[in-house]
Scaffold this active site. Structure first.
Site, PDB file in Angstrom:
ATOM      1  N   ASN A  10       0.881  -1.174   0.000  1.00 29.04           N
ATOM      2  CA  ASN A  10       0.000   0.000   0.000  1.00 29.04           C
ATOM      3  C   ASN A  10       0.915   1.220   0.000  1.00 29.04           C
ATOM      4  O   ASN A  10       1.482   1.578   1.028  1.00 29.04           O
ATOM      5  CB  ASN A  10      -0.890  -0.026   1.250  1.00 29.04           C
ATOM      6  CG  ASN A  10      -1.680   1.260   1.433  1.00 29.04           C
ATOM      7  OD1 ASN A  10      -1.781   2.076   0.508  1.00 29.04           O
ATOM      8  ND2 ASN A  10      -2.249   1.442   2.617  1.00 29.04           N
ATOM      9  N   LYS A  12       0.201   4.262  -0.390  1.00 30.72           N
ATOM     10  CA  LYS A  12      -0.412   5.497   0.152  1.00 30.72           C
ATOM     11  C   LYS A  12      -0.133   6.665  -0.794  1.00 30.72           C
ATOM     12  O   LYS A  12       0.007   6.456  -2.001  1.00 30.72           O
ATOM     13  CB  LYS A  12       0.067   5.758   1.585  1.00 30.72           C
ATOM     14  CG  LYS A  12      -0.087   4.502   2.453  1.00 30.72           C
ATOM     15  CD  LYS A  12       0.062   4.748   3.924  1.00 30.72           C
ATOM     16  CE  LYS A  12      -0.099   3.424   4.672  1.00 30.72           C
ATOM     17  NZ  LYS A  12      -0.063   3.574   6.109  1.00 30.72           N
ATOM     18  N   HIS A  96      -9.549   1.587   4.701  1.00 32.61           N
ATOM     19  CA  HIS A  96      -8.256   1.725   5.391  1.00 32.61           C
ATOM     20  C   HIS A  96      -8.447   2.663   6.587  1.00 32.61           C
ATOM     21  O   HIS A  96      -9.223   3.620   6.520  1.00 32.61           O
ATOM     22  CB  HIS A  96      -7.192   2.285   4.437  1.00 32.61           C
ATOM     23  CG  HIS A  96      -5.835   2.238   5.039  1.00 32.61           C
ATOM     24  ND1 HIS A  96      -5.389   3.193   5.922  1.00 32.61           N
ATOM     25  CD2 HIS A  96      -4.841   1.317   4.936  1.00 32.61           C
ATOM     26  CE1 HIS A  96      -4.181   2.857   6.330  1.00 32.61           C
ATOM     27  NE2 HIS A  96      -3.823   1.729   5.744  1.00 32.61           N
ATOM     28  N   GLU A  98      -6.823   5.044   7.686  1.00 32.53           N
ATOM     29  CA  GLU A  98      -6.611   6.476   7.387  1.00 32.53           C
ATOM     30  C   GLU A  98      -7.856   7.070   6.722  1.00 32.53           C
ATOM     31  O   GLU A  98      -8.197   8.229   6.954  1.00 32.53           O
ATOM     32  CB  GLU A  98      -5.355   6.634   6.512  1.00 32.53           C
ATOM     33  CG  GLU A  98      -4.097   6.397   7.335  1.00 32.53           C
ATOM     34  CD  GLU A  98      -2.925   5.792   6.572  1.00 32.53           C
ATOM     35  OE1 GLU A  98      -2.900   5.860   5.326  1.00 32.53           O
ATOM     36  OE2 GLU A  98      -2.021   5.245   7.237  1.00 32.53           O
ATOM     37  N   GLU A 167      -5.646  -4.734  10.494  1.00 32.36           N
ATOM     38  CA  GLU A 167      -4.571  -3.767  10.719  1.00 32.36           C
ATOM     39  C   GLU A 167      -4.839  -3.002  12.010  1.00 32.36           C
ATOM     40  O   GLU A 167      -5.602  -2.033  12.013  1.00 32.36           O
ATOM     41  CB  GLU A 167      -4.532  -2.752   9.564  1.00 32.36           C
ATOM     42  CG  GLU A 167      -4.257  -3.368   8.216  1.00 32.36           C
ATOM     43  CD  GLU A 167      -3.689  -2.322   7.248  1.00 32.36           C
ATOM     44  OE1 GLU A 167      -2.550  -2.499   6.829  1.00 32.36           O
ATOM     45  OE2 GLU A 167      -4.380  -1.333   6.963  1.00 32.36           O
ATOM     46  N   GLY A 173       2.322   2.297  10.641  1.00 35.59           N
ATOM     47  CA  GLY A 173       3.302   3.367  10.476  1.00 35.59           C
ATOM     48  C   GLY A 173       4.003   3.768  11.763  1.00 35.59           C
ATOM     49  O   GLY A 173       4.664   4.797  11.819  1.00 35.59           O
ATOM     50  N   SER A 212       3.180  -2.152  10.261  1.00 37.72           N
ATOM     51  CA  SER A 212       4.627  -2.253  10.479  1.00 37.72           C
ATOM     52  C   SER A 212       5.194  -3.638  10.165  1.00 37.72           C
ATOM     53  O   SER A 212       6.130  -4.091  10.821  1.00 37.72           O
ATOM     54  CB  SER A 212       5.000  -1.813  11.902  1.00 37.72           C
ATOM     55  OG  SER A 212       4.633  -0.441  12.094  1.00 37.72           O
TER      56      SER A 212
HETATM   57  P1  PGA Z   1       2.699   0.296   7.599  1.00 41.16           P
HETATM   58  O1  PGA Z   1       1.256   0.556   6.916  1.00 41.16           O
HETATM   59  O2  PGA Z   1       3.201  -1.013   7.026  1.00 41.16           O
HETATM   60  O3  PGA Z   1       3.536   1.470   7.177  1.00 41.16           O
HETATM   61  O4  PGA Z   1       2.474   0.205   9.052  1.00 41.16           O
HETATM   62  C1  PGA Z   1       0.346  -0.489   6.726  1.00 41.16           C
HETATM   63  C2  PGA Z   1      -0.922   0.047   6.133  1.00 41.16           C
HETATM   64  O5  PGA Z   1      -1.323   1.181   6.484  1.00 41.16           O
HETATM   65  O6  PGA Z   1      -1.573  -0.616   5.302  1.00 41.16           O
END
Ligand code: PGA
Length: 250
Positions: A10, A12, A96, A98, A167, A173, A212
Protein backbone atom coordinates in the site's frame (compact mmCIF):
# COMPACT_ATOMS: atom_id res chain seq x y z
CA UNK A 1 -7.90 -25.63 3.13
CA UNK A 2 -4.95 -24.06 1.33
CA UNK A 3 -5.26 -20.33 0.93
CA UNK A 4 -2.86 -18.61 -1.45
CA UNK A 5 -0.73 -16.07 0.38
CA UNK A 6 -1.24 -12.48 -0.76
CA UNK A 7 1.48 -9.89 -0.23
CA UNK A 8 0.05 -6.45 -0.91
CA UNK A 9 1.90 -3.15 -0.93
CA UNK A 10 0.00 0.00 0.00
CA UNK A 11 2.01 2.94 -1.30
CA UNK A 12 -0.41 5.50 0.15
CA UNK A 13 0.15 9.06 -1.16
CA UNK A 14 3.78 8.58 -2.14
CA UNK A 15 5.81 8.55 -5.32
CA UNK A 16 6.53 10.33 -8.57
CA UNK A 17 6.58 9.03 -12.13
CA UNK A 18 10.31 8.43 -11.80
CA UNK A 19 10.34 6.86 -8.36
CA UNK A 20 7.41 4.56 -9.19
CA UNK A 21 9.03 3.51 -12.42
CA UNK A 22 12.19 2.62 -10.51
CA UNK A 23 10.32 0.78 -7.75
CA UNK A 24 8.23 -1.34 -10.11
CA UNK A 25 11.20 -2.22 -12.32
CA UNK A 26 13.18 -3.26 -9.23
CA UNK A 27 10.35 -5.48 -7.97
CA UNK A 28 9.79 -6.92 -11.46
CA UNK A 29 13.45 -7.79 -11.79
CA UNK A 30 13.48 -9.79 -8.56
CA UNK A 31 10.08 -11.42 -8.70
CA UNK A 32 10.72 -15.07 -9.33
CA UNK A 33 8.30 -16.84 -11.60
CA UNK A 34 8.00 -19.84 -9.29
CA UNK A 35 6.75 -17.88 -6.27
CA UNK A 36 3.69 -19.37 -4.73
CA UNK A 37 2.32 -16.15 -3.30
CA UNK A 38 0.31 -13.52 -5.09
CA UNK A 39 1.97 -10.09 -5.19
CA UNK A 40 -0.11 -6.92 -5.37
CA UNK A 41 0.75 -3.22 -5.32
CA UNK A 42 -1.88 -0.58 -4.51
CA UNK A 43 -0.80 2.63 -6.20
CA UNK A 44 -2.08 6.21 -6.06
CA UNK A 45 -4.90 6.48 -8.62
CA UNK A 46 -3.10 8.79 -11.04
CA UNK A 47 -0.21 6.33 -11.35
CA UNK A 48 -2.36 3.23 -11.88
CA UNK A 49 -2.10 3.31 -15.71
CA UNK A 50 1.69 3.62 -15.43
CA UNK A 51 1.96 0.72 -12.99
CA UNK A 52 -0.45 -1.42 -15.00
CA UNK A 53 1.66 -0.79 -18.08
CA UNK A 54 4.94 -1.53 -16.30
CA UNK A 55 3.60 -4.83 -14.91
CA UNK A 56 1.83 -6.13 -18.00
CA UNK A 57 4.39 -8.90 -18.53
CA UNK A 58 4.90 -9.64 -14.84
CA UNK A 59 3.00 -11.54 -12.17
CA UNK A 60 2.50 -8.36 -10.12
CA UNK A 61 -1.15 -7.41 -9.74
CA UNK A 62 -2.33 -3.85 -9.38
CA UNK A 63 -4.93 -2.30 -7.12
CA UNK A 64 -6.30 1.09 -6.10
CA UNK A 65 -6.45 2.49 -2.57
CA UNK A 66 -10.03 3.76 -2.60
CA UNK A 67 -13.13 4.07 -4.78
CA UNK A 68 -16.46 5.85 -4.76
CA UNK A 69 -19.54 4.07 -3.52
CA UNK A 70 -21.40 5.76 -6.40
CA UNK A 71 -21.58 4.38 -9.94
CA UNK A 72 -21.25 7.65 -11.93
CA UNK A 73 -22.40 11.25 -12.03
CA UNK A 74 -21.95 14.55 -10.25
CA UNK A 75 -19.43 13.49 -7.59
CA UNK A 76 -16.53 15.89 -8.12
CA UNK A 77 -13.15 14.43 -7.31
CA UNK A 78 -14.36 10.86 -6.95
CA UNK A 79 -13.24 7.77 -8.89
CA UNK A 80 -15.70 4.97 -9.61
CA UNK A 81 -15.19 1.24 -9.54
CA UNK A 82 -16.02 1.05 -13.25
CA UNK A 83 -13.21 3.53 -14.02
CA UNK A 84 -10.73 1.47 -12.00
CA UNK A 85 -11.84 -1.70 -13.78
CA UNK A 86 -11.74 0.09 -17.14
CA UNK A 87 -8.03 0.89 -16.80
CA UNK A 88 -7.22 -2.62 -15.60
CA UNK A 89 -7.10 -2.53 -11.79
CA UNK A 90 -7.79 -5.85 -10.17
CA UNK A 91 -8.06 -5.00 -6.49
CA UNK A 92 -9.10 -2.03 -4.35
CA UNK A 93 -8.58 -1.27 -0.66
CA UNK A 94 -11.70 -0.22 1.24
CA UNK A 95 -11.95 1.18 4.74
CA UNK A 96 -8.26 1.73 5.39
CA UNK A 97 -7.95 3.22 8.88
CA UNK A 98 -6.61 6.48 7.39
CA UNK A 99 -9.81 6.77 5.31
CA UNK A 100 -11.91 6.01 8.37
CA UNK A 101 -10.12 8.35 10.78
CA UNK A 102 -8.94 11.21 8.52
CA UNK A 103 -11.78 11.28 5.98
CA UNK A 104 -14.65 10.23 8.20
CA UNK A 105 -15.58 7.06 6.37
CA UNK A 106 -18.16 5.12 8.36
CA UNK A 107 -18.45 1.36 8.30
CA UNK A 108 -21.73 1.79 6.37
CA UNK A 109 -19.96 3.79 3.64
CA UNK A 110 -17.12 1.26 3.58
CA UNK A 111 -19.64 -1.55 3.08
CA UNK A 112 -21.18 0.33 0.12
CA UNK A 113 -17.69 0.71 -1.37
CA UNK A 114 -17.06 -3.01 -0.86
CA UNK A 115 -20.24 -3.78 -2.82
CA UNK A 116 -19.38 -1.19 -5.51
CA UNK A 117 -16.02 -2.88 -6.02
CA UNK A 118 -17.65 -6.28 -6.53
CA UNK A 119 -20.25 -4.77 -8.87
CA UNK A 120 -17.35 -3.80 -11.13
CA UNK A 121 -15.39 -7.03 -10.93
CA UNK A 122 -12.77 -5.65 -8.54
CA UNK A 123 -11.64 -7.61 -5.49
CA UNK A 124 -12.11 -5.46 -2.38
CA UNK A 125 -9.66 -5.68 0.52
CA UNK A 126 -11.65 -4.73 3.63
CA UNK A 127 -9.38 -3.13 6.23
CA UNK A 128 -10.41 -3.43 9.87
CA UNK A 129 -8.68 -2.84 13.17
CA UNK A 130 -8.84 -1.32 16.62
CA UNK A 131 -7.16 1.74 18.10
CA UNK A 132 -4.84 1.51 21.10
CA UNK A 133 -7.60 2.80 23.43
CA UNK A 134 -9.96 0.15 22.13
CA UNK A 135 -7.37 -2.60 22.64
CA UNK A 136 -6.63 -1.38 26.15
CA UNK A 137 -10.36 -1.37 26.91
CA UNK A 138 -10.54 -5.00 25.74
CA UNK A 139 -12.79 -3.96 22.88
CA UNK A 140 -10.67 -5.28 19.99
CA UNK A 141 -13.03 -8.01 18.83
CA UNK A 142 -16.13 -5.91 19.42
CA UNK A 143 -14.72 -3.20 17.12
CA UNK A 144 -13.42 -5.59 14.48
CA UNK A 145 -16.64 -7.62 14.43
CA UNK A 146 -18.72 -4.45 14.05
CA UNK A 147 -16.56 -3.31 11.10
CA UNK A 148 -17.01 -6.70 9.43
CA UNK A 149 -20.71 -7.00 10.27
CA UNK A 150 -21.69 -3.98 8.16
CA UNK A 151 -20.40 -5.89 5.12
CA UNK A 152 -22.02 -9.09 6.38
CA UNK A 153 -25.33 -7.22 6.27
CA UNK A 154 -24.98 -7.57 2.47
CA UNK A 155 -24.52 -11.33 2.91
CA UNK A 156 -21.73 -13.72 3.81
CA UNK A 157 -21.37 -14.54 0.09
CA UNK A 158 -20.64 -10.88 -0.59
CA UNK A 159 -17.91 -10.74 2.05
CA UNK A 160 -16.56 -14.06 0.81
CA UNK A 161 -15.67 -12.54 -2.55
CA UNK A 162 -13.19 -10.15 -0.97
CA UNK A 163 -10.16 -10.22 1.28
CA UNK A 164 -9.93 -8.99 4.89
CA UNK A 165 -6.90 -7.08 6.20
CA UNK A 166 -6.58 -6.89 9.97
CA UNK A 167 -4.57 -3.77 10.72
CA UNK A 168 -4.40 -2.67 14.35
CA UNK A 169 -4.40 1.13 14.08
CA UNK A 170 -1.68 1.42 16.76
CA UNK A 171 0.65 -0.65 14.58
CA UNK A 172 0.24 1.31 11.34
CA UNK A 173 3.30 3.37 10.48
CA UNK A 174 4.44 3.32 14.10
CA UNK A 175 7.08 0.60 13.98
CA UNK A 176 5.04 -1.26 16.64
CA UNK A 177 3.93 -4.61 15.29
CA UNK A 178 1.37 -6.88 16.84
CA UNK A 179 3.15 -9.99 18.07
CA UNK A 180 2.50 -13.06 15.93
CA UNK A 181 0.37 -14.41 18.80
CA UNK A 182 -1.67 -11.20 19.15
CA UNK A 183 -2.31 -11.10 15.41
CA UNK A 184 -3.07 -14.82 15.14
CA UNK A 185 -5.60 -14.54 17.95
CA UNK A 186 -7.57 -11.81 16.17
CA UNK A 187 -7.34 -13.59 12.81
CA UNK A 188 -8.62 -16.82 14.36
CA UNK A 189 -11.47 -14.98 16.05
CA UNK A 190 -12.45 -13.30 12.77
CA UNK A 191 -12.50 -16.70 11.08
CA UNK A 192 -14.54 -18.20 13.93
CA UNK A 193 -17.00 -15.32 13.66
CA UNK A 194 -17.48 -16.02 9.94
CA UNK A 195 -17.68 -19.78 10.51
CA UNK A 196 -20.84 -19.25 12.53
CA UNK A 197 -22.45 -18.12 9.28
CA UNK A 198 -20.66 -20.20 6.65
CA UNK A 199 -17.90 -22.69 7.33
CA UNK A 200 -16.71 -22.74 3.71
CA UNK A 201 -16.41 -18.98 3.38
CA UNK A 202 -14.58 -18.84 6.72
CA UNK A 203 -12.12 -21.50 5.56
CA UNK A 204 -11.52 -19.87 2.18
CA UNK A 205 -11.33 -16.14 2.89
CA UNK A 206 -7.86 -14.66 3.10
CA UNK A 207 -7.09 -12.55 6.17
CA UNK A 208 -3.98 -10.38 5.80
CA UNK A 209 -2.08 -8.74 8.63
CA UNK A 210 -1.01 -5.11 8.29
CA UNK A 211 0.85 -2.73 10.60
CA UNK A 212 4.63 -2.25 10.48
CA UNK A 213 5.25 -5.56 8.72
CA UNK A 214 8.89 -5.65 7.64
CA UNK A 215 11.55 -8.12 6.51
CA UNK A 216 12.44 -8.89 10.13
CA UNK A 217 9.00 -9.76 11.46
CA UNK A 218 7.27 -11.02 8.29
CA UNK A 219 8.31 -14.65 8.47
CA UNK A 220 6.96 -15.23 11.96
CA UNK A 221 3.73 -13.38 11.27
CA UNK A 222 3.17 -15.22 7.99
CA UNK A 223 3.85 -18.56 9.69
CA UNK A 224 0.69 -18.22 11.79
CA UNK A 225 -2.17 -20.53 10.79
CA UNK A 226 -4.72 -17.82 10.12
CA UNK A 227 -2.45 -15.14 8.65
CA UNK A 228 -2.71 -15.41 4.88
CA UNK A 229 -0.51 -12.53 3.82
CA UNK A 230 0.35 -8.95 4.54
CA UNK A 231 -0.72 -5.42 3.73
CA UNK A 232 2.48 -3.44 3.81
CA UNK A 233 2.83 0.33 3.88
CA UNK A 234 6.27 1.79 4.59
CA UNK A 235 8.27 -1.30 3.67
CA UNK A 236 6.49 -1.58 0.30
CA UNK A 237 8.13 1.64 -0.88
CA UNK A 238 11.56 0.04 -0.83
CA UNK A 239 11.99 -2.70 -3.42
CA UNK A 240 14.49 -4.73 -1.43
CA UNK A 241 12.30 -4.71 1.69
CA UNK A 242 9.14 -5.57 -0.20
CA UNK A 243 10.93 -8.39 -2.04
CA UNK A 244 12.33 -9.68 1.26
CA UNK A 245 8.77 -9.88 2.63
CA UNK A 246 7.61 -11.67 -0.53
CA UNK A 247 10.48 -14.14 -0.06
CA UNK A 248 9.48 -14.67 3.58
CA UNK A 249 6.04 -15.64 2.28
CA UNK A 250 7.57 -18.23 -0.06
P1 PGA B 1 2.70 0.30 7.60
O1 PGA B 1 1.26 0.56 6.92
O2 PGA B 1 3.20 -1.01 7.03
O3 PGA B 1 3.54 1.47 7.18
O4 PGA B 1 2.47 0.21 9.05
C1 PGA B 1 0.35 -0.49 6.73
C2 PGA B 1 -0.92 0.05 6.13
O5 PGA B 1 -1.32 1.18 6.48
O6 PGA B 1 -1.57 -0.62 5.30
Amino acid sequence: MARQTLIAGNWKMNGTTDSIHELVMAINAQLESDWQSEVLVCAPAVYLPLVIDLTKDSAIEVGAQNLSEQAAGAFTGEISGSMLADIGSQYVLVGHSERRSLYGESSELVAKKFQAALDNGLIPVLCVGETLEEREADATMKVVRAQIDTVLDYGIDVLGQGVIAYEPVWAIGTGKTATPEQAQQVHAEIRAHLAQLDVDVAAKIRILYGGSMNPTNAEQLLAQDDIDGGLIGGASLKAEQFIAICKAAG
